[in-house]
Every structure is written in structure tokens, then in C-alpha cells.
Design an enzyme around this catalytic site. Sequence first.
Site, PDB file in Angstrom:
ATOM      1  N   LEU A   1       0.837  -1.170  -0.141  1.00 51.27           N
ATOM      2  CA  LEU A   1      -0.046  -0.121   0.250  1.00 51.27           C
ATOM      3  C   LEU A   1       1.110   1.359  -0.015  1.00 51.27           C
ATOM      4  O   LEU A   1       2.014   1.208   0.498  1.00 51.27           O
ATOM      5  CB  LEU A   1      -0.872  -0.026   1.152  1.00 51.27           C
ATOM      6  CG  LEU A   1      -1.771  -1.235   1.502  1.00 51.27           C
ATOM      7  CD1 LEU A   1      -2.705  -1.219   2.669  1.00 51.27           C
ATOM      8  CD2 LEU A   1      -2.854  -1.295   0.153  1.00 51.27           C
TER       9      LEU A   1
ATOM     10  N   ARG B   1       0.463 -10.113  23.108  1.00 56.14           N
ATOM     11  CA  ARG B   1       1.085  -9.722  24.443  1.00 56.14           C
ATOM     12  C   ARG B   1       1.000  -8.430  24.681  1.00 56.14           C
ATOM     13  O   ARG B   1       0.013  -7.542  23.972  1.00 56.14           O
ATOM     14  CB  ARG B   1       2.836  -9.763  24.237  1.00 56.14           C
ATOM     15  CG  ARG B   1       3.345  -9.130  23.039  1.00 56.14           C
ATOM     16  CD  ARG B   1       4.644  -9.078  22.799  1.00 56.14           C
ATOM     17  NE  ARG B   1       5.179  -8.466  21.497  1.00 56.14           N
ATOM     18  CZ  ARG B   1       5.068  -7.222  21.029  1.00 56.14           C
ATOM     19  NH1 ARG B   1       4.347  -6.203  21.785  1.00 56.14           N
ATOM     20  NH2 ARG B   1       5.189  -6.993  19.825  1.00 56.14           N
TER      21      ARG B   1
ATOM     22  N   VAL C   1       4.228  -2.126  23.954  1.00 57.12           N
ATOM     23  CA  VAL C   1       4.983  -0.959  24.219  1.00 57.12           C
ATOM     24  C   VAL C   1       4.115   0.239  24.602  1.00 57.12           C
ATOM     25  O   VAL C   1       4.110   0.902  25.579  1.00 57.12           O
ATOM     26  CB  VAL C   1       6.211  -0.662  23.528  1.00 57.12           C
ATOM     27  CG1 VAL C   1       6.925   0.640  23.735  1.00 57.12           C
ATOM     28  CG2 VAL C   1       7.167  -1.768  23.136  1.00 57.12           C
TER      29      VAL C   1
END
Length: 449
Positions: free
Chosen positions: A203, A291, A294
Site C-alpha cells: 500500500l 502480548r 510498548v
Amino acid sequence: MFDKILIANRGEIALRILRACKELGISTVAVHSTADADAMHVRLADESVCIGPPPSKDSYLNIPALLAACEITGADAVHPGYGFLSENARFAEILSDHNLHFIGPKAEHIRLMGDKIEAKKTAKRLGIPVVPGSDGAVTPDQDAMVIAKKIGFPVLVKAAAGGGGRGMKVAHTEADLQLALTTAANEAKSAFGDASVYLEKYLQKPRHIEIQVLGDGRGGAIHLGERDCSLQRRHQKVWEEGPSPVLDAAARAKIGNTVGKAMQELKYIGVGTVEFLYEDGEFYFIEMNTRIQVEHPVTEMITGIDLVLEQIRIAAGGDLPTTQDAVVINGHSIECRVNAENPVSFRPSPGKILQYHPPGGLGVRIDSAVYQGYVIPPYYDSLVGKLIVHGKTRVECLMRLRRALDEMVVDGIETTLPLFRALVREPAIIDGDYHIHWLEQYLVGQKAD
């Protein structure tokens, strides 16, 4: 609830997990390499265990050492944070085999989403829109060329077991494809031990938008809105914000509900992030991170939900903290990843922090494990800390961020603070008019000047 959690990580995320454990009344065990003996989370934990020398493979990736630390301290659960072993399905299985709880998703979901090809197939099956591309791995022969022509150039060659931009190459023309395939496969083999690559449509100017999810493992799941992570350098996120400046309430609800229903069907447990490219009003699934991210504080700031605390609670058998109807997006939040790097060349700058002054005030948060006199070691990532701000509107948030960046002091090492001080004053950033290639183009222009 767990009695004692071993934190199998380091730096700011280890400290972040420790804080959540304290608020839940759970005892903590910090593990550390010899290089991290003076780390903040080691100082604040109830117990600490040295698990090896500085190289990650000998310490933070050393599964036998982590198991020994659990046995020595009597920990009954392990929180992997992000990076290191957080998306290692085998680690989750080994913990289970030793009657230890892995604070994260089921091993089968980690393994499924860790294989980019299978993850894409699963997303498609669950009704999540995907980027046009090959159905599986391709080989550097005529088969790859046929598929690339069908997709349409330019195409992106991606490592099946990849992440972080490794094993990823763009082929703009037919002539570029062979080299892109070979180079990506070699990088993938070196980084992940798996040379498999696949093709996707490249893209031109998409946004990178991710949906935060939370599941209870029993068929209950909610989404907590989106984060826009389009400001990137070499496929690494630099600045994240939520909500996205380009999504309206209808688009947000549509993609959020699609993802939420998919997680319900999957019976996903814990936190996760489903990531998309977004262009011309369309979403295209690229991967799922199984998970804590950050950039999770952005979602915490706009929803008021402590993701790490809920991650622990749900892993211990708890229910979801709220219903989907009760999730409210409040205001705007932006996170800047302040790294110990030269702000122009991005050369790492480990060393001793001689002066440190974090900004404060209403709506300002610092997630960092550094302190004055702390020595940033050269062995790990260069994150100094995350500056997160919140405002009632995006304009207020940007002004608060500008003020906080001007207040923040980190002396003795080079940091990326000057870059953020410049970015927050850029017209395109102020207008929210940027895409995943914008920052690299901006940096090229800065070097030319």
C-alpha cells in the site's frame, strides 16, 4: 489470585509489571543479568535473582535459569512483558509442564499468530479484512511472479515468522522481485531460523492502526478502541496516539466490533493487539501481537483501564473488567518513545545519565526505569522511557506534549528528545496528516537541509 509473580523482563516494562503486582498485593521476583544488577525493578522487587551474564541468550532468554529462579523463590506465575520470551509458545508450554502460570495467551494462540501466513488465514476465517496477497509461502520461481502479477506491483515480500521489519522487502517492478525474495528469505533465515516468505500488496500511503483487545479465555472479549502508530522508522514505532486522527466513531465501532467478535470466537485470553494498515477507508489485517504492547499506556489513558493489572487478574481466572457497552473513549493521548540514540543518525548512545528530570503536571505520565546516575547498558534496546500525555482534545494533548518535552531533561547521553520537540511543531503532525512512510521522508529532508 497468584501469590508470587516472577517478572521475566527488564527495563520500564519490568517496573510497570511490578507496580501492577504491588497494587494487587502480589509478591514479586525480579530476574536480572549482571549488567542490570542496579536496575530500578531489581531494587524495588521483594526478591531478585541473577540469571546470567549480559547477552540475552544467556540471561533473559535462558529458560532453564528462569525455571530455576521460580523454584528458588517459590513463584507460581511468570509475566513475560514484551519482547524476549513473551511470544514464545514453547516457553508457555514449559511453564505449564512445571505447574507455573504463564501470564499471557494460550500457547496455541501464540503459535498461531506467530506464523504470519496462518495468522492471515485465521483472520480471514474470522471475518477480519486482510491485505491482498499469497495464500501461503512462495518460492523464488515463476510461481511467485504469477502471484505478484495477480496482486499487482508494488508488492511486499514478508517473512512468515517475522516481525519488526526484518525479512521485509519491497519489489516495485518485476525486475525487483527476484532480489527482494532472496534478500528477504536470507534475512528471515538469519533472524528467525525460518526462510519462508509470502507476498502482500504494498500500500502506498497507509496508516498503521491497531485495535487493543482483552479476552477472558471463555468466549468473552472486548475491544478498547484503537491506537494510530503510523509514525515509524524502519518499521519501528516512534510515536503512538489514540484515538486515530483519521477515524470517526462509525469506522472505529465497525472494525472494533469485528475484532472483538473474532476474539470471542477464538476464546482468546489476556491482552492482545490486532494490527491493520488503513488506506482509502479500508482496513487490512497485517498481524496480531499476543502480548502487552510498548504503547499500551495510550489505551490506559483514554479508557482508564489498567491493562497490565487486568492481564494479571484474568490470567488468575478473573472476569473482564467491564462490558463492551461500558467502554468509553475519553479525550486523546500521545506516547513518544524516548531512546538513547542520536536524534539524526539514530546511532545508539549507551552511557551514564548525569542529569535526569522527568516532566510532570496534569495529564503527564512517564514510564521509565532510569534515574540520575543510571548507566544505560549497550546490550539491550535503547529505550530511555516513554512520555505519555493526555488531554481533553487532540489540540490540548499536543500543547501538553510540547510543554512536557520542553521540560524533560536527560543529560550525559544523546536522546531522541530533539526529534520529538521538532515533530510536535510540524504542521503535518499538528493536522494529523501523516502515514507510515512520512517520518522516513521527513528525516531524509532534515538530513538534506
